[in-house]
Design a protein around this motif. Structure first.
Motif, PDB file in Angstrom:
ATOM      1  N   ARG B 205       0.880  -1.169   0.000  1.00  0.00           N
ATOM      2  CA  ARG B 205       0.000   0.000   0.000  1.00  0.00           C
ATOM      3  C   ARG B 205       0.918   1.220   0.000  1.00  0.00           C
ATOM      4  NH1 ARG B 205      -2.369   3.346  -1.174  1.00  0.00           N
ATOM      5  NH2 ARG B 205      -4.458   4.100  -0.692  1.00  0.00           N
ATOM      6  N   LEU B 206       1.495   1.477  -1.180  1.00  0.00           N
ATOM      7  CA  LEU B 206       2.569   2.456  -1.277  1.00  0.00           C
ATOM      8  C   LEU B 206       2.089   3.740  -1.930  1.00  0.00           C
ATOM      9  CD1 LEU B 206       5.454   0.066  -2.350  1.00  0.00           C
ATOM     10  CD2 LEU B 206       4.816   0.816  -0.065  1.00  0.00           C
ATOM     11  N   GLY B 207       2.913   4.768  -1.814  1.00  0.00           N
ATOM     12  CA  GLY B 207       2.613   6.037  -2.463  1.00  0.00           C
ATOM     13  C   GLY B 207       1.714   6.950  -1.652  1.00  0.00           C
ATOM     14  N   ALA B 208       1.411   6.562  -0.432  1.00  0.00           N
ATOM     15  CA  ALA B 208       0.588   7.419   0.431  1.00  0.00           C
ATOM     16  C   ALA B 208       1.270   7.548   1.785  1.00  0.00           C
ATOM     17  CB  ALA B 208      -0.809   6.817   0.608  1.00  0.00           C
ATOM     18  N   GLY B 209       1.366   8.779   2.276  1.00  0.00           N
ATOM     19  CA  GLY B 209       2.005   9.008   3.568  1.00  0.00           C
ATOM     20  C   GLY B 209       1.183   8.447   4.715  1.00  0.00           C
ATOM     21  N   VAL B 210       1.888   8.028   5.762  1.00  0.00           N
ATOM     22  CA  VAL B 210       1.218   7.547   6.973  1.00  0.00           C
ATOM     23  C   VAL B 210       1.049   8.731   7.917  1.00  0.00           C
ATOM     24  CG1 VAL B 210       1.528   6.111   9.040  1.00  0.00           C
ATOM     25  CG2 VAL B 210       2.052   5.188   6.763  1.00  0.00           C
ATOM     26  N   THR B 211      -0.166   8.936   8.407  1.00  0.00           N
ATOM     27  CA  THR B 211      -0.407  10.097   9.268  1.00  0.00           C
ATOM     28  C   THR B 211      -0.503   9.727  10.739  1.00  0.00           C
ATOM     29  OG1 THR B 211      -2.781   9.856   8.861  1.00  0.00           O
ATOM     30  CG2 THR B 211      -1.587  11.415   7.465  1.00  0.00           C
ATOM     31  N   GLY B 212      -0.759   8.462  11.049  1.00  0.00           N
ATOM     32  CA  GLY B 212      -0.854   8.101  12.465  1.00  0.00           C
ATOM     33  C   GLY B 212      -1.410   6.706  12.645  1.00  0.00           C
ATOM     34  N   LEU B 213      -1.810   6.433  13.882  1.00  0.00           N
ATOM     35  CA  LEU B 213      -2.291   5.096  14.240  1.00  0.00           C
ATOM     36  C   LEU B 213      -3.690   5.206  14.812  1.00  0.00           C
ATOM     37  CD1 LEU B 213       0.986   4.048  16.065  1.00  0.00           C
ATOM     38  CD2 LEU B 213       0.242   3.218  13.824  1.00  0.00           C
ATOM     39  N   SER B 214      -4.509   4.205  14.547  1.00  0.00           N
ATOM     40  CA  SER B 214      -5.801   4.135  15.229  1.00  0.00           C
ATOM     41  C   SER B 214      -5.674   3.117  16.357  1.00  0.00           C
ATOM     42  CB  SER B 214      -6.907   3.725  14.252  1.00  0.00           C
ATOM     43  OG  SER B 214      -6.668   2.419  13.749  1.00  0.00           O
ATOM     44  N   SER B 215      -6.456   3.319  17.404  1.00  0.00           N
ATOM     45  CA  SER B 215      -6.334   2.412  18.545  1.00  0.00           C
ATOM     46  C   SER B 215      -7.666   2.294  19.270  1.00  0.00           C
ATOM     47  CB  SER B 215      -5.263   2.931  19.519  1.00  0.00           C
ATOM     48  OG  SER B 215      -5.648   4.190  20.036  1.00  0.00           O
ATOM     49  N   HIS B 216      -7.736   1.252  20.080  1.00  0.00           N
ATOM     50  CA  HIS B 216      -8.918   1.042  20.910  1.00  0.00           C
ATOM     51  C   HIS B 216      -8.459   0.504  22.259  1.00  0.00           C
ATOM     52  CE1 HIS B 216     -13.051   0.229  21.966  1.00  0.00           C
ATOM     53  NE2 HIS B 216     -12.736  -1.013  22.263  1.00  0.00           N
ATOM     54  N   GLU B 217      -8.811   1.212  23.311  1.00  0.00           N
ATOM     55  CA  GLU B 217      -8.465   0.811  24.679  1.00  0.00           C
ATOM     56  C   GLU B 217      -6.986   0.478  24.830  1.00  0.00           C
ATOM     57  OE1 GLU B 217     -11.245  -2.251  25.720  1.00  0.00           O
ATOM     58  OE2 GLU B 217     -12.889  -0.821  26.013  1.00  0.00           O
TER      59      GLU B 217
END
Lengths: 64, 394
Positions: B205-217
């Motif tokens: 899944r390339l060519g797009a910057g990573v902006t952060g992480l999703s999380s739960h508890e």
């Protein structure tokens, strides 16, 4: 001096061959180290120790 | 210059150990102390993302030297106590536990640390891979997990992805490049690497910057892209580069700018030297300040520093080298490649997954890449720096 090589650890850099071509070679098919002389003469001792130290795969052991 | 009264090596990994071994090979008989931040005896890092992570090697097999060989070096290893400050005029290093060590020559070989994403600290399921403890913790999570996203499309990220895939996990690589390692390798090998991963079931899944992480508890659930897409994950590995571990020198007066800035003899100040990932030195042949994060440089620069300490007056001008093993492919890189170089396949055939390519700028060979042709690539290493008049397959 006795030289031991661990072919599973060898990464194929060829650093040892560049330093001591009379002691080490690489297989043509995959570049893995081949030990040509497991008991090299005294005049090669320093360069073989250097080859062991510099080997990026930590594949060469020298027993004095 | 006479040999120093004592040598203090800060960093107990490849660069530091190489310096110690070279000092002894060069018959330095003075006291040597090695400070290590980690509690482990010196170990090798390249296997961490491969054999150690996969569990095919027990951690001890990654040791740089067996304990009995280390003991022949007659050096004192002080482990599990990080350096936190340096007094340059006194050449005294202070550690986290409050101890002080002084020597006439100090070698800084503190390596680098993994860059992290904002908000990843303390989030369960998120890992970096730099140390043995990192590798073991990641392995534990991979064994329990089913879906991993690797943030990073460079050497480390792709190696981790390959290992995780071979462990049976669903694997996605996220990163900004069009293909893995495209900036370094250029289009052809990068596309082949992309094909190697996709044919083994890795999703790119390339060519797009990573902006952060999703999380739960408190546990990670996914990786957020700048497109708004969220890649679901129960394990995330953040492997998008490293920063030199030189923060502890803040305020010391040692020049720092993306590493410890050194002269061509790897000297940062009188009696202070640097080697390995942390060192940015003047490479005289290339006439640039260079910092290399590869395994071979760690050793070679450690050896060069040992020579400089003992008064050898030689610039350190290595031909850079690294390798990577992924799935059934072994890639060797000698010299400098780059996406803008002229690339010529000179041996083998990319279609047969076995070839050597040379990289040229202005007609001069700057680098050689071997794809499952390690020996043949090494034989062409001597061409680096030479002009090539006739290109093409020989």
């Amino acid at each position: 001096m006795k030289v031991i090589v661990d072919q599973e650890k060898c990464c194929g850099a060829g650093t040892c061959v560049l330093l001591a071509p009379d002691v080490f070679d690489q297989r043509d098919e995959d570049g893995i180290v081949v030990l040509l002389d497991e008991a090299p003469p005294a005049e090669l001792a320093d360069v073989v120790r250097e080859a062991a130290s510099v080997c990026p795969g930590v594949a060469i052991t020298v027993n004095e | 210059m006479s040999a120093p009264d004592g040598v203090l090596v800060v960093g107990a990994s490849a660069a530091g150990l190489a310096a110690v071994e070279a000092l002894r090979r060069k018959e330095y008989r003075g006291p040597i102390t090695v400070l290590g931040a980690e509690r482990h005896l010196p170990y090798d890092r390249p296997p961490l993302s491969k054999q150690v992570l996969a569990g095919t090697w027990p951690p001890d097999r990654a040791r740089l030297r067996p304990p009995e060989v280390l003991s022949t070096l007659d050096a004192e290893f002080v482990l599990g106590d990080a350096a936190v400050g340096l007094d340059v005029p006194a050449r005294t290093v202070r550690t986290a536990s409050g101890r002080e060590f002084t020597a006439e020559a100090v070698v800084v070989a503190t390596g680098s640390r993994a860059r992290t994403l904002p908000g990843q600290d303390g989030l369960a399921g998120v890992h970096v891979l730099r140390t043995l403890d990192d590798a073991l913790a990641l392995r534990e999570d991979l064994l329990a997990g089913s879906r991993v996203v690797v943030v990073g499309d460079g050497v480390l990220g792709t190696e981790i992805a390959a290992t995780a895939r071979m462990m049976g996990l669903a694997v996605t690589i996220a990163g900004p490049q069009r293909a893995p390692l495209a900036y370094q390798f250029g289009a052809l090998p990068a596309q082949l690497l992309a094909g190697l991963h996709t044919s083994n079931g890795v999703e790119l899944r390339l060519g797009a910057g990573v902006t952060g992480l999703s999380s739960h508890e408190g546990r990670v659930t996914g990786v957020c892209l700048e497109t708004g897409e969220v890649l679901p994950a129960d394990v995330v590995v953040v492997a998008f580069g490293a920063a030199p571990a030189a923060d502890w020198l803040a305020g010391s007066g040692v020049p720092r700018d993306n590493g410890i800035v050194c002269d061509s003899r790897c000297r940062a100040a009188e009696g202070i030297y640097a080697a390995g990932d942390v060192a940015r030195w003047h490479h005289e042949t290339l006439d640039v300040l260079l910092r290399l994060e590869n395994r071979t440089n760690a050793t070679e620069q450690g050896i060069a520093v040992a020579g400089a300490i003992l008064g050898e007056d030689r610039p350190y001008t290595p031909v850079p080298y690294f390798w990577t093993d992924q799935f059934d492919v072994k890639i060797q890189v000698h010299g400098v490649l780059g996406a803008d170089a002229d690339v010529t396949v000179v041996d083998g055939d990319p279609a047969e997954h076995r070839f050597v390519a040379t990289y040229r700028r202005d007609g001069v060979v700057t680098g050689v890449l071997g794809w499952n042709m390690a020996k043949q690539a090494r034989l062409l290493r001597q061409e680096i720096g030479k002009s090539v008049l006739v290109g093409g397959k020989s």
